[in-house]
Structure formats: structure tokens, C-alpha cells
Motif scaffolding. Structure first.
Motif: not given
Length: 303
Positions: A176-180, A141-145
């Protein structure tokens, strides 16, 4: 991800040496669909020998040397065999080993919502849709806020399905967003990743401000109940988040001409008391019945 191995078949036992390592391990071979393997049998001292290779009893045409290259395109357990035949036609023993082939790992990801308020939790359901022949399913899992977004989930490796709950905070004034990014993998008993499946990416938007959900309603400014099948009713997008939503329509003189049931189960069709209402601009009042302020505005009926 390991793409290619070199195998040695000798003395009736298949062994292999990885191209990147000098260590040896005994068969069977563990691989995944789409991976290419190179197998090698130690030749006899005499020259001129030819070789026959089989997979589950089927001769692999085009391979007559002591090397065999194969891309595994289907999952399952397969019997790999090889036999040397000397230049004068004498057959040697048939040597064999098993290849266990997994399908490429997959992952099912479903977020509870794609847009939340500051300080709310998004629940992400993660599942493994397929069975494996060998090894253990997992995912990276890579979290990209975006800048200004903070949460409690960070980059990690998971080895079983689980529901993830990420409480997200928007420290800015804009959405704003966060991508998983979820990357499914197959891991062997030693914890080494062998196969990598297709990445799945989801995005969650975080709206600043506590109790912001009224902005999630998309309320059309007009609709045309003329029976052409296009915009014949006044659909309000996002009403599913408000099970107790209630809508009242007023004419320009302040008289209530239509009222919905709780949950807005049947959209307004431009009628009141069973008859068509005239083309005009109407006032609406939307009650969410959850302590948030009443939403008011105008909608125009055109035909």
C-alpha cells in the motif's frame, strides 16, 4: 488565497481596503507575482479630471481614471505613483507608495526512498529554493495514506525547512502507499497566508513484512550480450540498497563460471574466464551479506 484588493490614495498616503473587509491598513502593499490588485485614488470635487499612473517612472497606458488595475508579473520592490490633472489642465500633487512583490513560493521535496518495509522510516528532505522580498516562507502538508497504513506524521502547517521522518506501518498483506502533498505558501507577520505556490506530491510504498527488502531487487530472467547495445549486460535493479551484494554464476553442471565483486560494481556480460559463454540457462546465487536469506534463480543467455 487573497487575489484582489482595493486601494485608496488620499492626502499623500496610500491606504487600502480589502474587498472582503472594511478594515484599513497603510501602504506599502505586499503581494506576489500573478496576483491582480486594484488601486483607487479619491477624486477631487471638480469633475472631468484625468489621472496618470506610473510604476517605477513608466507611464501605465490605458489608465486615465482614478482606478488602476495591475497584475504583478515580476518580483521586486516597485514605486507606484498617481497624479490628477483637472479638466482645465492644472496638475495636482503626485502621490506615491511602494509595492513589495514576492515570487510565488516554491518547495523542494526529496524522499530517502520511494519504497520501504513495514516499520521503517522514510526521511523527507524539505527545502526552500528561493528568497522572499517580504513575509515568511512555509508550507501546508497533507498526508493521504491508503487504508491499513499508519504513520506518525499528520496534516500540519510548517514555517521553516526541515527533514521529516515518518515511520510507516502496513497492517495488511498487500503493498500500500501513502501520498504526501506539499503546498508552499507565503505568510505575513500576522500569520495570514497571502500567496500559494505549486503543489508538490510524492508517494511512498510500504511493503508488508519486516526485513522485506529482498523483494526490491528486480532480477532479469534473460539478457543478450551480442554487442547491439541493448541488454548486453545483466543489470540488477535495486542493488544500490545492498552495498555488500555479491553474485555468483554457475553453469548447468554446478561449476562457478563468474563471480562479481562486492556491491556488484560491474554487471555480468555473459563471459567467464575472459571468453564468451555459450547460449544456455545459468544458475545464480545472490548473497546480500546482511542476515537475509540467499536469493537463487536462473538467468538465460541469448544472442
Amino acid at each position: 488565497m487573497i487575489k484582489r484588493h482595493l486601494y485608496i490614495i488620499a492626502f499623500g498616503i496610500i491606504q487600502f481596503i480589502t474587498i472582503s473587509s472594511s478594515g484599513q491598513m497603510a501602504m506599502p502593499d505586499y503581494t506576489c507575482t500573478g496576483q491582480t490588485r486594484q488601486y483607487y485614488v479619491s477624486p477631487s470635487l471638480a469633475s472631468g479630471s484625468t489621472y496618470t499612473w506610473w510604476i517605477d517612472g513608466t507611464v501605465q497606458t490605458g489608465f486615465t481614471s482614478n482606478e488602476f488595475i495591475h497584475t504583478w508579473n515580476s518580483a521586486g520592490t516597485f514605486l507606484l505613483e498617481v497624479q490628477e490633472r483637472s479638466a482645465d489642465g492644472c496638475p495636482g500633487p503626485k502621490l506615491s507608495g511602494l509595492a513589495f512583490v514576492n515570487p510565488l513560493p516554491e518547495i523542494l521535496v526529496s524522499p530517502s526512498d520511494s519504497m520501504i518495509c513495514d516499520g521503517e522510516c522514510v526521511t523527507i528532505t524539505v527545502g526552500n529554493p528561493g528568497a522572499l522580498t517580504w513575509g515568511q516562507w512555509g508550507y501546508d502538508l497533507f498526508v493521504e495514506p491508503d487504508a491499513g497504513i499508519t504513520g506518525n506524521i499528520v496534516d500540519s502547517i510548517y514555517t521553516s525547512p526541515a527533514n521529516l521522518c515518518d515511520t510507516l506501518y502496513n497492517n495488511g498483506k498487500e503493498i500500500h502507499r501513502v501520498a504526501y502533498r506539499f503546498v508552499p505558501v507565503t505568510v505575513n507577520d500576522d500569520g495570514v497566508k497571502y500567496c500559494e505556490g505549486k503543489e508538490v506530491k510524492i508517494t511512498v510504498w510500504v511493503v508488508p513484512g519486516f526485513r522485506c527488502r529482498e523483494v526490491f531487487l528486480e532480477i532479469p530472467e534473460a539478457f543478450s550480450p551480442n554487442g547491439d547495445g541493448i541488454n548486453d549486460v545483466w543489470n540488477i535493479t535495486g542493488k544500490e540498497s545492498w552495498p555488500d551484494i555479491e553474485v555468483t554464476i554457475y553453469n548447468r553442471w554446478g561449476q562457478a563460471v563468474w563471480k562479481s565483486g562486492r556491491g556488484y560494481p560491474v554487471p555480468w556480460d555473459g563471459r567467464g574466464s575472459g571468453r564468451e559463454l555459450p547460449v544456455d540457462s545459468y544458475h545464480y546465487v545472490i548473497e546480500l551479506h546482511n542476515g537475509i536469506k540467499t536469493i537463487m534463480g536462473n538467468v538465460t543467455v541469448v544472442r
